[in-house]
Design a protein around this motif. Structure first.
Motif, PDB file in Angstrom:
ATOM      1  N   SER A 123      45.242  43.941  51.139  1.00 11.84           N
ATOM      2  CA  SER A 123      44.285  44.756  50.392  1.00 11.84           C
ATOM      3  C   SER A 123      44.772  44.954  48.966  1.00 11.84           C
ATOM      4  CB  SER A 123      44.076  46.111  51.070  1.00 11.84           C
ATOM      5  OG  SER A 123      45.264  46.854  51.066  1.00 11.84           O
ATOM      6  N   ARG A 124      43.804  45.121  48.058  1.00 18.48           N
ATOM      7  CA  ARG A 124      44.059  45.425  46.648  1.00 18.48           C
ATOM      8  C   ARG A 124      43.038  46.449  46.195  1.00 18.48           C
ATOM      9  NH1 ARG A 124      48.632  42.839  44.229  1.00 18.48           N
ATOM     10  NH2 ARG A 124      48.902  40.985  45.444  1.00 18.48           N
ATOM     11  N   VAL A 125      43.472  47.385  45.384  1.00 16.61           N
ATOM     12  CA  VAL A 125      42.578  48.393  44.824  1.00 16.61           C
ATOM     13  C   VAL A 125      42.694  48.322  43.305  1.00 16.61           C
ATOM     14  CG1 VAL A 125      42.089  50.858  44.645  1.00 16.61           C
ATOM     15  CG2 VAL A 125      42.848  49.905  46.823  1.00 16.61           C
ATOM     16  N   ARG A 126      41.551  48.265  42.634  1.00 15.98           N
ATOM     17  CA  ARG A 126      41.520  48.211  41.174  1.00 15.98           C
ATOM     18  C   ARG A 126      40.274  48.914  40.651  1.00 15.98           C
ATOM     19  NH1 ARG A 126      46.118  46.460  41.568  1.00 15.98           N
ATOM     20  NH2 ARG A 126      46.866  44.458  40.902  1.00 15.98           N
ATOM     21  N   ILE A 127      40.334  49.378  39.418  1.00 20.28           N
ATOM     22  CA  ILE A 127      39.133  49.858  38.739  1.00 20.28           C
ATOM     23  C   ILE A 127      38.414  48.623  38.221  1.00 20.28           C
ATOM     24  CG2 ILE A 127      38.243  51.147  36.771  1.00 20.28           C
ATOM     25  CD1 ILE A 127      40.624  53.047  37.138  1.00 20.28           C
ATOM     26  N   CYS A 128      37.132  48.510  38.524  1.00 18.68           N
ATOM     27  CA  CYS A 128      36.380  47.343  38.111  1.00 18.68           C
ATOM     28  C   CYS A 128      34.934  47.720  37.806  1.00 18.68           C
ATOM     29  CB  CYS A 128      36.453  46.244  39.160  1.00 18.68           C
ATOM     30  SG  CYS A 128      35.867  46.697  40.800  1.00 18.68           S
ATOM     31  N   TYR A 129      34.171  46.749  37.331  1.00 20.07           N
ATOM     32  CA  TYR A 129      32.768  46.965  36.991  1.00 20.07           C
ATOM     33  C   TYR A 129      32.024  45.638  37.109  1.00 20.07           C
ATOM     34  CZ  TYR A 129      34.147  44.905  32.570  1.00 20.07           C
ATOM     35  OH  TYR A 129      34.646  44.047  31.634  1.00 20.07           O
ATOM     36  N   TRP A 130      30.725  45.693  37.266  1.00 22.63           N
ATOM     37  CA  TRP A 130      29.893  44.508  37.375  1.00 22.63           C
ATOM     38  C   TRP A 130      29.416  44.103  35.989  1.00 22.63           C
ATOM     39  CZ3 TRP A 130      28.773  41.015  40.959  1.00 22.63           C
ATOM     40  CH2 TRP A 130      27.686  40.156  40.743  1.00 22.63           C
ATOM     41  N   SER A 131      29.492  42.805  35.687  1.00 16.63           N
ATOM     42  CA  SER A 131      28.951  42.283  34.437  1.00 16.63           C
ATOM     43  C   SER A 131      28.084  41.075  34.770  1.00 16.63           C
ATOM     44  CB  SER A 131      30.078  41.869  33.491  1.00 16.63           C
ATOM     45  OG  SER A 131      30.607  40.613  33.862  1.00 16.63           O
ATOM     46  N   GLN A 132      27.526  40.461  33.761  1.00 14.29           N
ATOM     47  CA  GLN A 132      26.705  39.278  34.001  1.00 14.29           C
ATOM     48  C   GLN A 132      27.514  38.142  34.620  1.00 14.29           C
ATOM     49  OE1 GLN A 132      25.201  38.302  30.154  1.00 14.29           O
ATOM     50  NE2 GLN A 132      27.089  37.348  29.470  1.00 14.29           N
ATOM     51  N   TYR A 133      28.839  38.226  34.577  1.00 15.62           N
ATOM     52  CA  TYR A 133      29.715  37.196  35.133  1.00 15.62           C
ATOM     53  C   TYR A 133      30.247  37.561  36.515  1.00 15.62           C
ATOM     54  CZ  TYR A 133      29.516  35.930  30.256  1.00 15.62           C
ATOM     55  OH  TYR A 133      29.067  35.612  29.003  1.00 15.62           O
ATOM     56  N   GLY A 134      29.851  38.711  37.039  1.00 15.22           N
ATOM     57  CA  GLY A 134      30.350  39.168  38.339  1.00 15.22           C
ATOM     58  C   GLY A 134      31.312  40.331  38.159  1.00 15.22           C
ATOM     59  N   TRP A 135      32.154  40.581  39.153  1.00 18.95           N
ATOM     60  CA  TRP A 135      33.090  41.703  39.096  1.00 18.95           C
ATOM     61  C   TRP A 135      34.197  41.427  38.105  1.00 18.95           C
ATOM     62  CZ3 TRP A 135      31.514  46.088  40.677  1.00 18.95           C
ATOM     63  CH2 TRP A 135      30.558  46.156  41.687  1.00 18.95           C
ATOM     64  N   GLN A 136      34.471  42.433  37.267  1.00 18.56           N
ATOM     65  CA  GLN A 136      35.478  42.339  36.217  1.00 18.56           C
ATOM     66  C   GLN A 136      36.432  43.517  36.315  1.00 18.56           C
ATOM     67  OE1 GLN A 136      35.288  39.688  33.928  1.00 18.56           O
ATOM     68  NE2 GLN A 136      33.629  39.019  35.260  1.00 18.56           N
ATOM     69  N   GLY A 137      37.638  43.344  35.730  1.00 18.44           N
ATOM     70  CA  GLY A 137      38.604  44.434  35.650  1.00 18.44           C
ATOM     71  C   GLY A 137      39.850  44.147  36.441  1.00 18.44           C
ATOM     72  N   GLY A 138      40.887  44.917  36.171  1.00 19.70           N
ATOM     73  CA  GLY A 138      42.139  44.744  36.896  1.00 19.70           C
ATOM     74  C   GLY A 138      42.825  43.447  36.524  1.00 19.70           C
ATOM     75  N   VAL A 139      43.650  42.956  37.424  1.00 22.03           N
ATOM     76  CA  VAL A 139      44.409  41.728  37.211  1.00 22.03           C
ATOM     77  C   VAL A 139      43.823  40.658  38.111  1.00 22.03           C
ATOM     78  CG1 VAL A 139      46.683  40.665  37.399  1.00 22.03           C
ATOM     79  CG2 VAL A 139      46.479  43.043  36.671  1.00 22.03           C
TER      80      VAL A 139
END
Length: 72
Positions: free
Chosen positions: A30-46
């Motif tokens: 499992s991995r937990v990150r802060i992320c957001y949806w953009s026109q390219y899909g899920w973004q954020g984190g490493v």
């Protein structure tokens, strides 16, 4: 707060806590990150080729409110 299915996550750029959770031989990964949806899909984190979770979070929850600062 409880984890929700990623299908219910906001896709308007709102930052969320994303979780990628899967069973693998010998345990759970499992991995937990802060992320957001953009026109390219899920973004954020490493993100790397060996850690594709950002593209495929499986659960999410909203970010908690920021703490208040007491100015005394």
């Amino acid at each position: 707060m409880e984890w929700k299915s990623i299908e219910t996550a906001p896709k308007d750029g709102t930052k969320i806590i994303g979780l990628h959770f899967q069973e693998v031989p010998g345990g759970v990964w499992s991995r937990v990150r802060i992320c957001y949806w953009s026109q390219y899909g899920w973004q954020g984190g490493v993100q790397s080729e060996t850690s594709p979770w950002i593209k495929y979070p499986t659960y999410w929850m909203p970010l908690p409110p920021l703490p208040t600062i007491n100015k005394e």
